[in-house]
Design an enzyme around this catalytic site. Structure first.
Site, PDB file in Angstrom:
ATOM      1  N   SER A   1      10.142  73.448  39.763  1.00  0.00           N
ATOM      2  CA  SER A   1      11.301  73.360  38.862  1.00  0.00           C
ATOM      3  C   SER A   1      11.164  72.202  37.864  1.00  0.00           C
ATOM      4  O   SER A   1      10.343  72.264  36.959  1.00  0.00           O
ATOM      5  CB  SER A   1      12.572  73.229  39.704  1.00  0.00           C
ATOM      6  OG  SER A   1      13.708  73.469  38.930  1.00  0.00           O
TER       7      SER A   1
ATOM      8  N   ASP B   1       1.409  70.712  27.388  1.00  0.00           N
ATOM      9  CA  ASP B   1       1.474  71.415  26.094  1.00  0.00           C
ATOM     10  C   ASP B   1       1.382  70.455  24.916  1.00  0.00           C
ATOM     11  O   ASP B   1       0.837  70.786  23.864  1.00  0.00           O
ATOM     12  CB  ASP B   1       2.763  72.231  26.002  1.00  0.00           C
ATOM     13  CG  ASP B   1       2.658  73.566  26.727  1.00  0.00           C
ATOM     14  OD1 ASP B   1       1.586  73.832  27.317  1.00  0.00           O
ATOM     15  OD2 ASP B   1       3.634  74.340  26.721  1.00  0.00           O
TER      16      ASP B   1
ATOM     17  N   LYS C   1       8.727  77.860  39.950  1.00  0.00           N
ATOM     18  CA  LYS C   1      10.174  78.126  39.957  1.00  0.00           C
ATOM     19  C   LYS C   1      10.727  77.735  38.596  1.00  0.00           C
ATOM     20  O   LYS C   1      10.986  76.574  38.321  1.00  0.00           O
ATOM     21  CB  LYS C   1      10.832  77.328  41.087  1.00  0.00           C
ATOM     22  CG  LYS C   1      12.205  77.842  41.516  1.00  0.00           C
ATOM     23  CD  LYS C   1      13.315  77.240  40.696  1.00  0.00           C
ATOM     24  CE  LYS C   1      14.677  77.697  41.180  1.00  0.00           C
ATOM     25  NZ  LYS C   1      15.770  77.227  40.318  1.00  0.00           N
TER      26      LYS C   1
END
Length: 443
Positions: free
Chosen positions: A297, A308, A322
């Site tokens: 999460s 990224d 998740k």
């Protein structure tokens, strides 16, 4: 005049054509809505009929209220692993403040491939000390099968009075038989952030869960050592997640600008985009992020966003996966439903759900294997040995041993990670080596 008449007639014809087309679209939409409503009423009639038949003919006497609760539980449980119907009892438990003390085991669980799975044991808790690991599948809790058990039901059983024992039966990868593990419930208090130094210029920051003070505590840890640190190791292993705003805030400490994470749902009102602000950035030193299968999460949002943005090197194992958003929606004053309304997306547009974050450098856990070269002794070792022998002869050995022992104890109490500790954790050792290389490259 003829031309004018022709033009007027042309405009009239176009207007009539548009009107006919518009009316046709309205008629088609109205027909579609009517068909949808008819289908909806038909489905509701079927549901009511089944409820009525079960109530009348079921072998055991069952009330309409019990039937409805079972129907709602079945419906919500079949949507996805995180949606469910909360009865009065469940809803009351959910309202318990998570930052208060409670008796439990100290694990975060989830449903993976239909099985109740340990996402991560919380560091220092009874579950962690008993040896539960990320990825362990829980077969039984106190001899009660977890088959078709919801997450909330499992948590309700595992929580209890402090000091009471509980037995968990697990299946672990690599083990031939199920393992029974006995745990004594304890008071669960969590230290979410702590920091140590490695060598003279590397800061190690461990985040165990994302509570409301994570960003504040990490910022304090960085600012305290800011003058000397040249690199940071951010450890998110076995971090099951927590508050979204803290995950966003943590990324913001390292990233100057750009999107951090977005959430997209069926309704546009549920869509959100969270972006970095240059004013919140506290450091641009090289960064390595440690993750594993217990990172879920919020941990995946942090590691994925930093990956990224090419702001840090992600090292370890693939994360849990998740990446969905749940909300609790009351349906009565005492009951509610927990419903998945959106999914998280990283800056590149990729999803976390069921995929997780793949590390840039994959390193399995374990100890660093030391090269055994057989017996060897250096001049310094020999000299030290002879000095110690001389001390013994003078009767000072005991005093020196006490002083040495005390010095070692004092050293271990300091906020440092020793070379010996590094060699016991190959993932951490690799991350430190990478940080050192990045520091050299950065100059």
């Amino acid at each position: 005049m003829k031309n004018k008449k022709y033009i007027t007639l042309g405009f009239a014809s176009v207007t009539i054509a548009i009107s006919i087309l518009f009316s046709a679209n309205l008629f088609a939409k109205a027909t579609e809505n009517t068909e949808k409503e008819a289908s909806r009423l038909e489905a509701l009639a079927k549901f009511t009929k089944v409820i009525s038949i079960v109530e009348q003919y079921n072998v055991d006497d069952i009330t309409i209220e019990e039937l409805m609760d079972k129907a709602l539980q079945g419906m919500m449980g079949n949507l996805d692993a995180h949606s469910n119907f909360l009865t009065q009892k469940d809803y009351k438990k959910l309202k318990v403040q998570t930052d208060g003390e409670f008796g439990g085991l100290g694990i975060t669980v989830g449903i993976r491939d239909g099985a109740l799975t340990v996402i991560a044991p919380i560091e220092g808790t009874p579950a962690d000390k008993a040896g539960l690991k990320s990825g362990d599948i829980i077969l039984k809790i106190n001899e009660k099968s977890t088959l078709n058990m919801t997450i909330d039901e499992a948590v309700a059983i595992m929580r209890g009075k402090v000091g009471d024992p509980i037995e968990i039966t697990i299946v672990r990868k690599g083990e031939a038989k199920p393992l029974p593990i006995s745990i004594v419930r304890g008071v669960i208090t969590i230290e979410s952030v702590y920091a140590k130094t490695i060598g003279k210029d590397i800061l190690y920051v461990r985040v165990t869960s994302f509570d409301k003070k994570v960003v504040e505590d990490v910022m304090k840890a960085i600012n305290k050592k800011k003058a000397m640190i040249k690199g940071i190791v951010l450890d998110l292993r076995n971090n099951p997640g927590g508050l979204l705003d803290q995950a966003v805030g943590l990324v913001d400490l390292f990233v100057d600008e750009g999107q951090i994470v977005s959430q997209k749902g069926r309704n546009k009102s549920d869509d959100q985009v969270y972006s970095a602000k240059k004013s919140n950035t506290v450091t641009n030193v090289p960064l390595v992020v440690l993750v594993n299968g217990g990172s879920a999460s919020a941990s995946e949002i942090v590691s994925g966003a930093l990956q990224d943005h090419k702001r840090g090197v992600i090292l370890g194992e693939n994360t849990f996966g998740k990446g969905s958003v749940q909300v609790v929606l009351p349906i009565t004053q005492k009951e509610a439903i927990k419903l998945t309304i959106a999914r998280y997306y990283l800056p590149s547009g990729r999803t976390i759900q069921a995929v997780g974050v793949k590390p840039d450098i994959e390193v399995q856990p374990g100890e660093v294997k030391k090269q055994e070269d057989g017996f060897s002794i250096k001049e310094a070792d020999l000299k030290k040995h002879l000095e110690e022998e001389l001390d013994k002869a003078n009767g000072d050995a005991k005093d020196k041993d006490k002083k040495s022992k005390k010095a070692e104890e004092d050293k271990s109490k300091k906020d440092i990670i020793t070379q010996e500790q590094l060699y016991k954790d190959i993932q951490l050792k690799e991350s430190v080596d990478i940080i050192k290389a990045l520091i050299i490259v950065k100059g």
